[in-house]
Motif scaffolding. Structure first.
Motif, PDB file in Angstrom:
ATOM      1  N   TYR A  38       0.832  -1.194   0.000  1.00 36.59           N
ATOM      2  CA  TYR A  38       0.000   0.000   0.000  1.00 36.59           C
ATOM      3  C   TYR A  38       0.872   1.251   0.000  1.00 36.59           C
ATOM      4  CZ  TYR A  38      -3.740  -3.164   1.307  1.00 36.59           C
ATOM      5  OH  TYR A  38      -4.642  -4.186   1.315  1.00 36.59           O
ATOM      6  N   THR A  39       0.300   2.317  -0.525  1.00 33.75           N
ATOM      7  CA  THR A  39       0.923   3.628  -0.435  1.00 33.75           C
ATOM      8  C   THR A  39      -0.022   4.534   0.351  1.00 33.75           C
ATOM      9  OG1 THR A  39       2.094   3.355  -2.519  1.00 33.75           O
ATOM     10  CG2 THR A  39       1.827   5.606  -1.725  1.00 33.75           C
ATOM     11  N   LEU A  40       0.486   5.062   1.455  1.00 32.68           N
ATOM     12  CA  LEU A  40      -0.231   6.016   2.294  1.00 32.68           C
ATOM     13  C   LEU A  40       0.283   7.405   1.955  1.00 32.68           C
ATOM     14  CD1 LEU A  40      -1.831   7.028   4.850  1.00 32.68           C
ATOM     15  CD2 LEU A  40       0.257   6.490   6.153  1.00 32.68           C
ATOM     16  N   THR A  41      -0.623   8.309   1.617  1.00 36.42           N
ATOM     17  CA  THR A  41      -0.276   9.704   1.368  1.00 36.42           C
ATOM     18  C   THR A  41      -1.254  10.568   2.159  1.00 36.42           C
ATOM     19  OG1 THR A  41       0.473   9.162  -0.863  1.00 36.42           O
ATOM     20  CG2 THR A  41       0.044  11.482  -0.402  1.00 36.42           C
ATOM     21  N   PHE A  42      -0.741  11.594   2.808  1.00 37.71           N
ATOM     22  CA  PHE A  42      -1.593  12.514   3.544  1.00 37.71           C
ATOM     23  C   PHE A  42      -0.868  13.837   3.731  1.00 37.71           C
ATOM     24  CE2 PHE A  42       0.960  10.306   6.574  1.00 37.71           C
ATOM     25  CZ  PHE A  42       1.283  11.235   7.547  1.00 37.71           C
ATOM     26  N   HIS A  72       3.112  13.863   3.038  1.00 41.68           N
ATOM     27  CA  HIS A  72       3.953  12.740   3.476  1.00 41.68           C
ATOM     28  C   HIS A  72       3.464  11.472   2.791  1.00 41.68           C
ATOM     29  CE1 HIS A  72       5.771  15.234   6.601  1.00 41.68           C
ATOM     30  NE2 HIS A  72       4.565  15.766   6.676  1.00 41.68           N
ATOM     31  N   THR A  73       4.397  10.640   2.324  1.00 42.96           N
ATOM     32  CA  THR A  73       4.071   9.410   1.615  1.00 42.96           C
ATOM     33  C   THR A  73       4.900   8.262   2.175  1.00 42.96           C
ATOM     34  OG1 THR A  73       3.566  10.651  -0.402  1.00 42.96           O
ATOM     35  CG2 THR A  73       3.985   8.293  -0.657  1.00 42.96           C
ATOM     36  N   TYR A  74       4.236   7.146   2.440  1.00 45.59           N
ATOM     37  CA  TYR A  74       4.885   5.930   2.937  1.00 45.59           C
ATOM     38  C   TYR A  74       4.377   4.757   2.113  1.00 45.59           C
ATOM     39  CZ  TYR A  74       5.960   8.771   7.015  1.00 45.59           C
ATOM     40  OH  TYR A  74       6.418   9.764   7.836  1.00 45.59           O
ATOM     41  N   THR A  75       5.276   3.878   1.716  1.00 52.06           N
ATOM     42  CA  THR A  75       4.904   2.642   1.029  1.00 52.06           C
ATOM     43  C   THR A  75       5.281   1.483   1.938  1.00 52.06           C
ATOM     44  OG1 THR A  75       5.214   3.647  -1.144  1.00 52.06           O
ATOM     45  CG2 THR A  75       5.245   1.241  -1.047  1.00 52.06           C
ATOM     46  N   TYR A  76       4.371   0.527   2.100  1.00 54.55           N
ATOM     47  CA  TYR A  76       4.594  -0.578   3.037  1.00 54.55           C
ATOM     48  C   TYR A  76       3.799  -1.793   2.589  1.00 54.55           C
ATOM     49  CZ  TYR A  76       0.080   1.127   4.649  1.00 54.55           C
ATOM     50  OH  TYR A  76      -1.227   1.536   4.691  1.00 54.55           O
ATOM     51  N   THR A  77       4.188  -2.950   3.097  1.00 53.08           N
ATOM     52  CA  THR A  77       3.453  -4.189   2.879  1.00 53.08           C
ATOM     53  C   THR A  77       2.750  -4.538   4.182  1.00 53.08           C
ATOM     54  OG1 THR A  77       5.020  -4.938   1.215  1.00 53.08           O
ATOM     55  CG2 THR A  77       3.625  -6.621   2.232  1.00 53.08           C
ATOM     56  N   ALA A  78       1.437  -4.685   4.115  1.00 54.00           N
ATOM     57  CA  ALA A  78       0.650  -5.000   5.318  1.00 54.00           C
ATOM     58  C   ALA A  78       0.987  -6.400   5.812  1.00 54.00           C
ATOM     59  CB  ALA A  78      -0.836  -4.894   5.019  1.00 54.00           C
ATOM     60  N   GLN A  79       1.277  -6.509   7.081  1.00 53.78           N
ATOM     61  CA  GLN A  79       1.524  -7.805   7.707  1.00 53.78           C
ATOM     62  C   GLN A  79       0.275  -8.331   8.406  1.00 53.78           C
ATOM     63  OE1 GLN A  79       4.867  -6.998  10.250  1.00 53.78           O
ATOM     64  NE2 GLN A  79       6.257  -6.691   8.534  1.00 53.78           N
ATOM     65  N   HIS A  80      -0.788  -7.522   8.389  1.00 55.36           N
ATOM     66  CA  HIS A  80      -2.048  -7.880   9.049  1.00 55.36           C
ATOM     67  C   HIS A  80      -3.207  -7.391   8.197  1.00 55.36           C
ATOM     68  CE1 HIS A  80       0.246  -8.803  12.672  1.00 55.36           C
ATOM     69  NE2 HIS A  80       0.953  -7.731  12.362  1.00 55.36           N
ATOM     70  N   THR A  81      -4.358  -7.986   8.367  1.00 58.22           N
ATOM     71  CA  THR A  81      -5.578  -7.572   7.686  1.00 58.22           C
ATOM     72  C   THR A  81      -6.399  -6.728   8.647  1.00 58.22           C
ATOM     73  OG1 THR A  81      -5.601  -9.507   6.260  1.00 58.22           O
ATOM     74  CG2 THR A  81      -7.718  -8.430   6.634  1.00 58.22           C
ATOM     75  N   GLY A  82      -6.969  -5.621   8.164  1.00 56.87           N
ATOM     76  CA  GLY A  82      -7.850  -4.832   9.024  1.00 56.87           C
ATOM     77  C   GLY A  82      -7.713  -3.337   8.849  1.00 56.87           C
ATOM     78  N   THR A  83      -7.614  -2.630   9.960  1.00 58.40           N
ATOM     79  CA  THR A  83      -7.778  -1.186  10.013  1.00 58.40           C
ATOM     80  C   THR A  83      -6.577  -0.383   9.536  1.00 58.40           C
ATOM     81  OG1 THR A  83      -6.950  -1.084  12.279  1.00 58.40           O
ATOM     82  CG2 THR A  83      -9.326  -1.347  12.013  1.00 58.40           C
ATOM     83  N   ALA A  84      -6.867   0.856   9.180  1.00 57.38           N
ATOM     84  CA  ALA A  84      -5.881   1.930   9.036  1.00 57.38           C
ATOM     85  C   ALA A  84      -6.100   2.815  10.249  1.00 57.38           C
ATOM     86  CB  ALA A  84      -6.110   2.710   7.757  1.00 57.38           C
TER      87      ALA A  84
END
Length: 135
Positions: A38-42, A72-84
């Motif tokens: 995922y890519t988080l941008t805010f 700010h932008t962060y790219t990461y691989t989720a290790q869990h399913t669920g919330t932001a």
């Protein structure tokens, strides 16, 4: 969004007013799937320079930082399913806007920015709406 103590949302901007006596969350459910990137941008609109955190399902910490005003932008691989989950620390006072969690990774070339749910090339009339990648 589910708002914890001290959080409010007005005109699309989420703000933490500092009334929380401990860490307090701003939660969106059913966002992540384990193993996907995922890519988080805010945008940080305002801040008192205290740390804010972002979690995947309250377990995987993506960042804990005192962030400056700006995008700010962060790219990461989720290790869990669920919330932001944005988490204001007990002393954080500030606001965020234009939050986007998009499946896939994004690399911005020179002159491109994210904001208002679109990518825009600076000094150009071209803009493109971001679409999630197909699985």
């Amino acid at each position: 969004w589910t708002k914890g103590t001290g959080w409010s949302i007005a005109s699309g901007v989420a703000a933490s007013d500092g009334s929380q006596s401990s860490n307090s969350g701003l939660i969106q459910y059913n966002v992540h799937t384990s193993g996907k990137t995922y890519t988080l941008t805010f945008d940080v609109v305002s801040t008192n320079s205290e740390p804010i955190k972002f979690w995947v399902n309250g377990v995987q910490n993506i960042f804990t930082s005192a962030l400056g005003v700006g995008t700010h932008t962060y790219t990461y691989t989720a290790q869990h399913t669920g919330t932001a989950y944005f988490e204001a620390t007990a002393d954080f006072v500030g606001s965020i806007d234009n939050v986007s969690v998009v499946e896939g990774s994004w690399t911005l070339d020179t002159g491109w920015t994210f904001g208002d749910r679109k990518s825009t090339r600076l000094n150009s009339v071209t803009s493109r709406t971001r679409m999630p990648s197909s699985a």
